[in-house]
Scaffold this active site. Structure first.
Site, PDB file in Angstrom:
ATOM      1  N   ASP A  87      50.034  16.196  41.675  1.00 55.58           N
ATOM      2  CA  ASP A  87      49.389  17.043  42.688  1.00 55.58           C
ATOM      3  C   ASP A  87      50.337  17.370  43.841  1.00 55.58           C
ATOM      4  OD1 ASP A  87      46.411  17.085  41.840  1.00 55.58           O
ATOM      5  OD2 ASP A  87      46.983  14.987  41.679  1.00 55.58           O
TER       6      ASP A  87
ATOM      7  N   ASP B 277      55.517  13.145  40.572  1.00 56.21           N
ATOM      8  CA  ASP B 277      54.110  13.127  40.927  1.00 56.21           C
ATOM      9  C   ASP B 277      53.528  14.440  40.396  1.00 56.21           C
ATOM     10  OD1 ASP B 277      51.687  12.516  42.204  1.00 56.21           O
ATOM     11  OD2 ASP B 277      52.295  13.549  44.035  1.00 56.21           O
TER      12      ASP B 277
END
Length: 359
Positions: free
Chosen positions: A18, A16
C-alpha cells in the site's frame, strides 16, 4: 545511511504494497477513509451528524508527522529538536503566544518516545501513513464539536476513534463486507487505485531476470492484497515475487522473535497452523524477519545476503527494517511529487554562477 548505495549489489529486493507498489488516488481514498470513520462515530457512538459534512478543501488539514496530544485535543507539528513549530486546538490554529504558554520553548514532554518510534500510547498518536491520516481531521472536528457543546477541558473520544478504525480495517472486514472501506474499494477499484506503470512491471521482471530474490511484505490481509495486486499488477502478479507475506503486522514483523510471531500458511485466505521454520518460497501470513532471513540465505546461497526494502511508513517500514534487521531501506515519500510544480524556472538572463544552485 551509507555513503554509497547500489541496488545492483543487493541480493534481495523487498516491497511494501500500500502506497509503495500500489499507489492510490489520494483525494478519493482520503475522503473514503474519513467517511468510513465518521459514519461509525455518528451511527454507532452517537456523535454529531455534522461530522458527515465535509468542506472540499478541509482535508488539507491532514499532513504526515502530525501528533495528536489526545488529552488536550491539540495537534502538533514538531521541529527536529522536539519543540513545537505549529499547533492547533481542534481545527483552530493556535497563535505563537498560545503555543509558548502551553508548551514553552523546550522540547515536547513526549518527544523522546516519539523519536524512538514508539508512537502508540494512551497519551498521544503520531500520524505517519495515509490509512489513518484522514482520522486526524475527524478527531480535530470532534474536538471542535465537544468544545462547542460541552466545553470540555480533557478529552476521552480516542477510544471511540480506535473502535472506528478497528471496525473498518479488522482482518475479517473484507470477507464479511463489513464497514464502509473494503466494500467500496471492492466495488470501485479504479476510483481508488492507480494501475502500476508498465515501466515498473518491466523493472520488476528485470530484477528477477538478474537473479534477485523479490519479496512482497504487507500488513494487509491476503484477500485485500490479492484485490490490490490483481488490479494494479495483473492476474499474474504472483509471478513477480518469490515470497509474499501478508498480515505481516509491521513493525512487529521486524522486531519480534519467531516464538512471538511465527509464520502461518494460508488456505482460502484463512490462516492455518504455525510453522516451526520457513523452508521454501511461497505465500505466507504473519511471520518474522529472522526466519525469513534464514530462508533468504538458503535461496541466495550466501551467508550474509544483502536486502533492500521499499516502504512508505517511517514507523512500520523504514525504521524497523533498518534498526532490527540491518536491511537497506528506500523511503517512498509521495509528497515529494508536490515539489515538481514549484521548481524555480531558469531565466535565460541568469548568470551561470546562479544557475548552479538549482542544478
Amino acid at each position: 545511511m551509507q555513503q554509497h548505495f547500489s541496488l545492483a549489489e543487493c541480493d534481495v529486493v523487498g516491497f511494501d504494497l500500500d502506497h509503495t507498489l500500489c499507489r492510490y488516488h489520494l483525494p478519493q481514498s482520503a475522503r473514503l477513509i474519513y467517511d468510513s470513520f465518521a459514519q461509525y462515530l455518528v451511527t454507532e457512538k452517537g456523535y454529531d451528524e455534522d461530522l458527515l459534512n465535509l468542506a472540499p478543501d478541509s482535508l488539507d488539514f491532514c499532513c504526515k508527522g502530525l501528533v495528536l496530544d489526545i488529552e488536550e485535543g491539540n495537534f502538533l507539528k514538531l521541529a527536529e529538536d522536539g519543540t513545537v513549530l505549529r499547533a492547533s486546538h481542534g481545527t483552530k490554529s493556535m497563535t505563537f503566544d498560545e503555543i509558548l504558554e502551553l508548551y514553552g520553548r523546550k522540547e515536547w514532554k513526549h518527544f523522546n518516545t516519539v523519536s524512538g518510534m514508539v508512537s502508540r500510547t494512551a497519551k498521544y498518536y503520531l500520524y505517519d501513513n495515509y490509512f489513518d491520516l484522514p482520522g486526524a481531521l475527524l478527531c480535530a472536528r470532534v474536538v471542535d464539536s465537544l468544545d462547542q457543546h460541552d466545553g470540555q477541558k480533557k478529552y476521552d473520544f480516542w477510544k471511540d476513534m480506535v473502535a472506528a478504525i478497528q471496525h473498518n480495517y479488522k482482518i475479517t472486514a473484507f470477507k464479511e463486507d463489513c464497514g464502509m472501506y473494503f466494500p467500496e474499494v471492492k466495488n470501485h477499484p479504479d476510483k481508488y487505485l492507480q494501475r502500476c506503470p508498465e515501466s515498473v512491471k518491466k523493472w520488476l521482471k528485470q530484477l528477477k531476470n538478474a537473479g534477485k530474490t523479490l519479496l512482497l511484505i504487507t500488513s494487509s490481509h491476503s484477500d485485500y492484497c490479492r484485490l490490490l495486486c490483481e488490479h494494479v499488477l495483473g492476474n499474474d502478479f504472483e509471478e513477480y515475487f518469490d515470497i509474499l507475506i501478508t498480515n505481516a503486522l509491521k513493525p512487529g514483523f521486524f522486531s519480534h522473535t519467531p516464538n512471538q510471531r511465527p509464520f502461518r500458511t494460508l488456505e482460502n485466505d484463512e490462516e492455518q497452523e504455525a510453522l516451526l521454520s520457513l523452508d521454501k518460497p511461497g505465500w505466507y501470513s504473519q511471520g518474522n524477519a529472522i526466519q525469513l532471513y534464514d530462508l533468504l540465505k538458503k535461496m541466495t546461497g550466501k551467508l550474509d545476503p544483502k536486502v533492500v526494502y521499499f516502504g512508505d511508513s517511517m514507523h512500520s517500514d523504514i525504521f524497523p527494517a533498518r534498526h532490527y534487521s540491518n536491511w537497506e531501506t528506500v523511503f517512498i515519500l509521495e509528497e515529494l511529487l508536490g515539489d515538481k510544480g514549484i521548481m524555480p524556472a531558469k531565466a535565460e538572463s541568469e548568470p551561470l554562477e546562479k544557475k548552479g544552485k538549482y542544478e
